[in-house]
Write a protein that holds these residues in place. Structure first.
Motif, PDB file in Angstrom:
ATOM      1  N   ARG A 126      94.986  36.497  20.098  1.00  0.00           N
ATOM      2  CA  ARG A 126      94.718  37.814  20.663  1.00  0.00           C
ATOM      3  C   ARG A 126      93.667  38.507  19.808  1.00  0.00           C
ATOM      4  O   ARG A 126      93.949  39.481  19.106  1.00  0.00           O
ATOM      5  N   ARG A 127      92.454  37.994  19.853  1.00  0.00           N
ATOM      6  CA  ARG A 127      91.361  38.518  19.047  1.00  0.00           C
ATOM      7  C   ARG A 127      90.083  38.521  19.880  1.00  0.00           C
ATOM      8  O   ARG A 127      89.787  37.549  20.571  1.00  0.00           O
ATOM      9  N   CYS A 128      89.333  39.605  19.809  1.00  0.00           N
ATOM     10  CA  CYS A 128      88.076  39.707  20.541  1.00  0.00           C
ATOM     11  C   CYS A 128      87.055  38.755  19.920  1.00  0.00           C
ATOM     12  O   CYS A 128      86.902  38.709  18.698  1.00  0.00           O
ATOM     13  N   THR A 167      83.837  41.241  18.590  1.00  0.00           N
ATOM     14  CA  THR A 167      84.012  42.269  17.559  1.00  0.00           C
ATOM     15  C   THR A 167      85.050  41.898  16.516  1.00  0.00           C
ATOM     16  O   THR A 167      85.133  42.540  15.476  1.00  0.00           O
ATOM     17  N   LYS A 181      88.174  42.330  16.847  1.00  0.00           N
ATOM     18  CA  LYS A 181      89.292  43.275  16.956  1.00  0.00           C
ATOM     19  C   LYS A 181      90.570  42.515  17.302  1.00  0.00           C
ATOM     20  O   LYS A 181      90.586  41.708  18.218  1.00  0.00           O
ATOM     21  N   ARG A 239      98.185  45.894  20.782  1.00  0.00           N
ATOM     22  CA  ARG A 239      97.336  44.748  21.074  1.00  0.00           C
ATOM     23  C   ARG A 239      96.020  45.209  21.697  1.00  0.00           C
ATOM     24  O   ARG A 239      96.002  46.189  22.451  1.00  0.00           O
ATOM     25  N   PRO A 240      94.917  44.520  21.406  1.00  0.00           N
ATOM     26  CA  PRO A 240      93.636  44.899  22.017  1.00  0.00           C
ATOM     27  C   PRO A 240      93.634  44.566  23.512  1.00  0.00           C
ATOM     28  O   PRO A 240      94.324  43.652  23.960  1.00  0.00           O
ATOM     29  N   ASN A 241      92.858  45.325  24.261  1.00  0.00           N
ATOM     30  CA  ASN A 241      92.740  45.135  25.712  1.00  0.00           C
ATOM     31  C   ASN A 241      91.721  44.020  25.964  1.00  0.00           C
ATOM     32  O   ASN A 241      90.530  44.267  26.111  1.00  0.00           O
ATOM     33  N   LEU A 242      92.194  42.758  25.989  1.00  0.00           N
ATOM     34  CA  LEU A 242      91.302  41.609  26.132  1.00  0.00           C
ATOM     35  C   LEU A 242      91.129  41.210  27.595  1.00  0.00           C
ATOM     36  O   LEU A 242      92.080  41.241  28.374  1.00  0.00           O
ATOM     37  N   SER A 295      87.252  42.330  24.205  1.00  0.00           N
ATOM     38  CA  SER A 295      87.952  43.586  24.456  1.00  0.00           C
ATOM     39  C   SER A 295      87.125  44.455  25.409  1.00  0.00           C
ATOM     40  O   SER A 295      85.910  44.277  25.558  1.00  0.00           O
ATOM     41  N   SER A 316      86.365  47.533  25.000  1.00  0.00           N
ATOM     42  CA  SER A 316      85.391  48.321  24.239  1.00  0.00           C
ATOM     43  C   SER A 316      84.166  47.489  23.873  1.00  0.00           C
ATOM     44  O   SER A 316      83.051  47.999  23.836  1.00  0.00           O
TER      45      SER A 316
END
Length: 98
Positions: free
Chosen positions: A3-5, A8, A10, A30-33, A52, A54
């Motif tokens: 779960r990593r962008c 970035t 993130k 958790r980031p919005n992936l 993500s 962003s």
């Protein structure tokens, strides 16, 4: 799949759920992936990435994937994104020579 962008870097962060009675329990933010296919003007093809929301906004703001990767730091990028960055740089240097 982590779960990593990929652009970035993130990842998940930890914090507290705080109830109305002010009880605190640990939780994950958790980031919005999203799985997206971004078009590279230099390579002339789409590149599938898990980024993500962003980061997607940042790519649009900078003017596309090629320009975003040109400014991105290598330590934040995933190995797949770093490979694409090097392909784009190589293709741009070949186009500049011709």
């Amino acid at each position: 799949m982590s779960r990593r962008c990929e652009l970035t870097g993130k990842g998940p962060m930890t914090g507290n759920n705080v109830s109305h009675a002010h009880n605190k329990t640990r939780r994950l933010f958790r980031p919005n992936l999203n799985d997206v296919t971004l078009q590279s003007e230099t390579l002339g093809r789409g590149i599938k990435l898990r980024i993500s929301a962003s980061a997607l906004r940042s790519v649009d703001h900078r003017g596309g994937l090629d320009k975003f990767l040109a400014k991105a730091k290598d330590d934040e990028l995933s190995p797949a994104a770093l490979k694409v960055k090097k392909e784009i740089a190589k293709a741009q240097s070949v186009a500049a020579e011709a």
